[in-house]
Write a protein that holds these residues in place. Structure first.
Motif, PDB file in Angstrom:
ATOM      1  N   VAL A 172       0.858  -1.150   0.131  1.00 34.65           N
ATOM      2  CA  VAL A 172      -0.037   0.062  -0.144  1.00 34.65           C
ATOM      3  C   VAL A 172       1.101   1.240  -0.037  1.00 34.65           C
ATOM      4  O   VAL A 172       0.616   2.263  -0.853  1.00 34.65           O
ATOM      5  N   VAL A 173       1.825   1.280   0.827  1.00 31.03           N
ATOM      6  CA  VAL A 173       2.754   2.541   0.880  1.00 31.03           C
ATOM      7  C   VAL A 173       3.535   2.469  -0.290  1.00 31.03           C
ATOM      8  O   VAL A 173       3.782   3.675  -0.843  1.00 31.03           O
ATOM      9  N   ASP A 174       4.010   1.293  -0.783  1.00 34.21           N
ATOM     10  CA  ASP A 174       4.895   1.450  -1.807  1.00 34.21           C
ATOM     11  C   ASP A 174       3.982   2.085  -3.032  1.00 34.21           C
ATOM     12  O   ASP A 174       4.497   2.722  -4.010  1.00 34.21           O
ATOM     13  N   ALA A 175       3.072   1.696  -3.297  1.00 37.23           N
ATOM     14  CA  ALA A 175       2.245   2.220  -4.548  1.00 37.23           C
ATOM     15  C   ALA A 175       1.614   3.435  -4.350  1.00 37.23           C
ATOM     16  O   ALA A 175       1.471   4.300  -5.370  1.00 37.23           O
ATOM     17  N   SER A 176       1.570   4.001  -3.202  1.00 39.92           N
ATOM     18  CA  SER A 176       1.190   5.565  -2.952  1.00 39.92           C
ATOM     19  C   SER A 176      -0.135   5.926  -3.762  1.00 39.92           C
ATOM     20  O   SER A 176      -0.017   6.930  -4.123  1.00 39.92           O
ATOM     21  N   ASP A 177      -0.873   5.127  -3.790  1.00 34.75           N
ATOM     22  CA  ASP A 177      -2.134   5.550  -4.339  1.00 34.75           C
ATOM     23  C   ASP A 177      -2.002   5.553  -5.987  1.00 34.75           C
ATOM     24  O   ASP A 177      -2.774   6.136  -6.505  1.00 34.75           O
ATOM     25  N   GLN A 178      -1.099   4.976  -6.528  1.00 32.04           N
ATOM     26  CA  GLN A 178      -0.771   5.225  -7.834  1.00 32.04           C
ATOM     27  C   GLN A 178      -1.022   4.125  -8.785  1.00 32.04           C
ATOM     28  O   GLN A 178      -0.893   4.104  -9.884  1.00 32.04           O
ATOM     29  N   ARG A 179      -1.516   2.970  -8.125  1.00 30.56           N
ATOM     30  CA  ARG A 179      -1.769   1.916  -8.919  1.00 30.56           C
ATOM     31  C   ARG A 179      -3.335   1.569  -8.262  1.00 30.56           C
ATOM     32  O   ARG A 179      -3.784   1.615  -7.193  1.00 30.56           O
ATOM     33  N   SER A 180      -3.976   0.745  -9.189  1.00 29.57           N
ATOM     34  CA  SER A 180      -5.300   0.370  -8.750  1.00 29.57           C
ATOM     35  C   SER A 180      -5.474  -0.704  -8.001  1.00 29.57           C
ATOM     36  O   SER A 180      -4.406  -1.392  -7.553  1.00 29.57           O
ATOM     37  N   LEU A 181      -6.594  -0.985  -7.256  1.00 32.41           N
ATOM     38  CA  LEU A 181      -6.731  -1.732  -6.100  1.00 32.41           C
ATOM     39  C   LEU A 181      -6.652  -3.033  -6.762  1.00 32.41           C
ATOM     40  O   LEU A 181      -5.904  -3.778  -6.021  1.00 32.41           O
ATOM     41  N   LEU A 182      -6.987  -3.158  -7.973  1.00 35.26           N
ATOM     42  CA  LEU A 182      -6.924  -4.511  -8.857  1.00 35.26           C
ATOM     43  C   LEU A 182      -5.291  -5.066  -8.827  1.00 35.26           C
ATOM     44  O   LEU A 182      -4.972  -6.264  -8.467  1.00 35.26           O
ATOM     45  N   LEU A 183      -4.410  -4.253  -9.300  1.00 33.99           N
ATOM     46  CA  LEU A 183      -3.113  -4.354  -9.291  1.00 33.99           C
ATOM     47  C   LEU A 183      -2.470  -4.723  -7.966  1.00 33.99           C
ATOM     48  O   LEU A 183      -1.788  -5.526  -8.120  1.00 33.99           O
ATOM     49  N   GLU A 184      -2.907  -3.894  -6.909  1.00 37.14           N
ATOM     50  CA  GLU A 184      -2.239  -4.051  -5.611  1.00 37.14           C
ATOM     51  C   GLU A 184      -2.607  -5.317  -5.152  1.00 37.14           C
ATOM     52  O   GLU A 184      -1.818  -6.201  -4.558  1.00 37.14           O
ATOM     53  N   GLY A 185      -4.031  -5.895  -5.353  1.00 34.87           N
ATOM     54  CA  GLY A 185      -4.444  -7.230  -4.967  1.00 34.87           C
ATOM     55  C   GLY A 185      -3.685  -8.145  -5.486  1.00 34.87           C
ATOM     56  O   GLY A 185      -3.225  -9.255  -4.935  1.00 34.87           O
ATOM     57  N   ARG A 186      -3.500  -7.994  -6.654  1.00 37.80           N
ATOM     58  CA  ARG A 186      -2.653  -9.214  -7.514  1.00 37.80           C
ATOM     59  C   ARG A 186      -1.205  -9.163  -7.165  1.00 37.80           C
ATOM     60  O   ARG A 186      -0.578 -10.248  -7.076  1.00 37.80           O
ATOM     61  N   THR A 187      -0.698  -7.977  -6.883  1.00 39.41           N
ATOM     62  CA  THR A 187       0.797  -8.028  -6.353  1.00 39.41           C
ATOM     63  C   THR A 187       0.775  -8.712  -4.916  1.00 39.41           C
ATOM     64  O   THR A 187       1.731  -9.443  -4.722  1.00 39.41           O
ATOM     65  N   PHE A 188      -0.351  -8.466  -4.298  1.00 35.30           N
ATOM     66  CA  PHE A 188      -0.317  -9.046  -2.761  1.00 35.30           C
ATOM     67  C   PHE A 188      -0.425 -10.329  -2.839  1.00 35.30           C
ATOM     68  O   PHE A 188       0.331 -11.037  -2.094  1.00 35.30           O
ATOM     69  N   LEU A 189      -1.400 -10.902  -3.546  1.00 35.19           N
ATOM     70  CA  LEU A 189      -1.483 -12.468  -3.684  1.00 35.19           C
ATOM     71  C   LEU A 189      -0.165 -13.077  -4.346  1.00 35.19           C
ATOM     72  O   LEU A 189       0.142 -14.100  -3.750  1.00 35.19           O
ATOM     73  N   LEU A 190       0.198 -12.765  -5.480  1.00 38.06           N
ATOM     74  CA  LEU A 190       1.559 -13.138  -5.862  1.00 38.06           C
ATOM     75  C   LEU A 190       2.907 -13.200  -4.796  1.00 38.06           C
ATOM     76  O   LEU A 190       3.407 -14.334  -4.954  1.00 38.06           O
ATOM     77  N   SER A 191       2.856 -11.960  -4.288  1.00 37.27           N
ATOM     78  CA  SER A 191       4.001 -11.958  -3.340  1.00 37.27           C
ATOM     79  C   SER A 191       3.745 -12.859  -2.039  1.00 37.27           C
ATOM     80  O   SER A 191       4.523 -13.491  -1.511  1.00 37.27           O
ATOM     81  N   LEU A 192       2.386 -13.071  -1.579  1.00 44.31           N
ATOM     82  CA  LEU A 192       2.203 -14.016  -0.620  1.00 44.31           C
ATOM     83  C   LEU A 192       2.363 -15.298  -0.746  1.00 44.31           C
ATOM     84  O   LEU A 192       2.967 -16.008  -0.122  1.00 44.31           O
TER      85      LEU A 192
END
Lengths: 268, 164
Positions: B127-147
């Motif tokens: 969340v902090v890395d994206a700083s509101d510059q990426r969509s929630l969908l992209l952040e969710g994908r990054t989160f799941l892949l990283s997890l």
């Protein structure tokens, strides 16, 4: 076993340390990353706007009483200003018969208009140039006559007194007659000793006549009403006065420039 | 091997991984959350947080990323570590400082703990890395892949952390 106080203290210290470390991390990020700095700034501004907006709103609510008091004071001040300016304006607009009359605005500081002997006390006295026997009026009619004067105040015998007479004239006909209080009602007067044969229509405007050394001519006084014919060949006209004595706050003291000269000549 | 020695070795591995693999915006490569299990279970939360703070700062300095980002994400993990240990296992583990072992507590509980700690870290980090510059969908994908990736990585290093 650790006591409850010790546990609470440890929890508080841990929470404080957690907050401190997170804040330190945020500060580091703020100073090292452009994108995050802009994001934090937006967040901080939004937070400030929300918090200060709420604080302002709450403060505004709690200061309503103080604001109301202040507004009431301001309102009172402005009302006085308006009244004073209106009084001055009225004084300027008042009829000045060939510059023979002088006007002095005054404020009523005390009054009585409930009994048969009514009076006003004005805030102008001999120090302001007020003279005994001067007239007191407004743009809506006659108020009374100065009956006593001190340095700073004047005592006005109201028109609403027994034996008080004002020389009046029926505007449309030019008939002159003495106007007296009817002794009963507020705003009621009688125009006496009008010859029997003169028919005065109801609603005629009654004004001051030009035969008085106390009041200037043509000051509107009231409207004529029904007439009452007497056995002595005269009629008495009921008059509804324009001025409402209870609402009076400001008046004008009027005096003729050459009154002394006129009185001296009359005595001779 | 001493668990703290393992901890410092993993810390070096984390720095090397960060420098060599250079993770892009689509995933976050970290073993920092699972490293919190290296600390003895009877360590206080404050002590865990202090270690986490300086460890993450060390990684931030030497990995070339945003200084403070790993700190921001790892301190909450350290803060909640003892709480999760009590919830996933029992109070006795923390109070007595018992060793954490797969055999005693079972794989699912240990896996659950790792996933939770990693998820908490990733949530803050992404969340902090994206700083509101990426969509929630992209952040969710990054989160799941990283997890998924970080959990697998954590399972790889887990044998060196847990008691045999």
């Amino acid at each position: 076993m650790p006591s409850r106080n010790t546990n609470t203290r440890q929890t508080l210290i841990t929470a404080a340390a957690f907050i401190l470390m997170e804040v330190a991390a945020l500060v580091m990020i703020y100073h090292n990353a452009e994108l995050q700095r802009a994001w934090f700034s937006r967040g901080i501004q939004s937070f400030n706007a929300t918090v200060w907006g709420a604080v302002e709103e709450a403060g505004g609510y709690f200061s309503l009483r103080r604001d109301n008091a202040r507004l009431a004071e301001e309102n009172l001040y402005l009302t006085r200003q308006v009244e004073q300016l209106t009084a001055r304006l009225n004084a300027q607009d008042a009829p000045e018969a060939d510059g023979e009359w002088t006007y002095l605005p005054a404020r009523i500081v005390k009054h009585q208009y409930r009994g048969q002997h009514n009076f006003y006390l004005l805030d102008k006295g001999s120090g302001d140039g007020v003279r005994l026997g001067s007239g007191v009026l407004t743009a809506r009619g006659v108020v009374g006559i100065i009956d006593a004067v001190s340095e700073h105040y004047s005592y006005v015998r109201s028109f609403y007194n027994d034996g008080m007479t004002v020389s009046a004239r029926v505007d449309s006909l030019g008939v002159v007659a003495p106007l007296v209080w009817d002794g009963a009602s507020r705003g009621g007067a009688r125009l006496k000793d009008i010859p029997h044969h003169i028919n005065i229509p109801e609603g005629s405007v009654i004004r001051t006549s030009s035969f008085s050394g106390i009041f200037p001519p043509d000051v509107p006084l009231g409207l004529s009403g029904a007439s009452d014919k007497a056995m002595d060949g005269t009629q008495t006209l009921s008059v509804t006065l324009f001025e409402e004595p209870a609402s009076l706050r400001y008046v004008r003291i009027v005096s003729h420039r050459h009154r002394d000269e006129m009185e001296e000549l009359a005595h001779e | 091997m001493n668990k703290m020695l393992v901890y410092f070795l993993l810390l070096l591995i984390q720095v090397i991984l960060s420098q060599l693999i250079q993770p892009g915006p689509d995933w976050v490569l970290t073993i920092l959350p699972v490293m919190m299990l290296c600390f003895p279970t009877d360590w206080s939360t404050l002590r865990c947080m202090l270690f986490a703070f300086f460890s993450a700062l060390f990684v931030d300095f030497f990995s070339g990323g945003i200084i403070g980002l790993n700190v921001l994400a790892l301190v909450p993990v350290a803060w909640s570590r003892n709480f999760f240990l009590r919830k996933f296992f029992n109070d006795e583990l923390v109070d007595r400082g018992a060793a954490l072992s797969m055999r005693k507590w079972g794989f699912p509980a240990v896996l659950g703990l790792i996933v939770l700690l990693t998820a908490l870290f990733l949530l803050v980090y992404i969340v902090v890395d994206a700083s509101d510059q990426r969509s929630l969908l992209l952040e969710g994908r990054t989160f799941l892949l990283s997890l998924v990736c970080d959990t697998v990585l954590a399972l790889l290093v887990l044998p060196s952390i847990l008691e045999r």
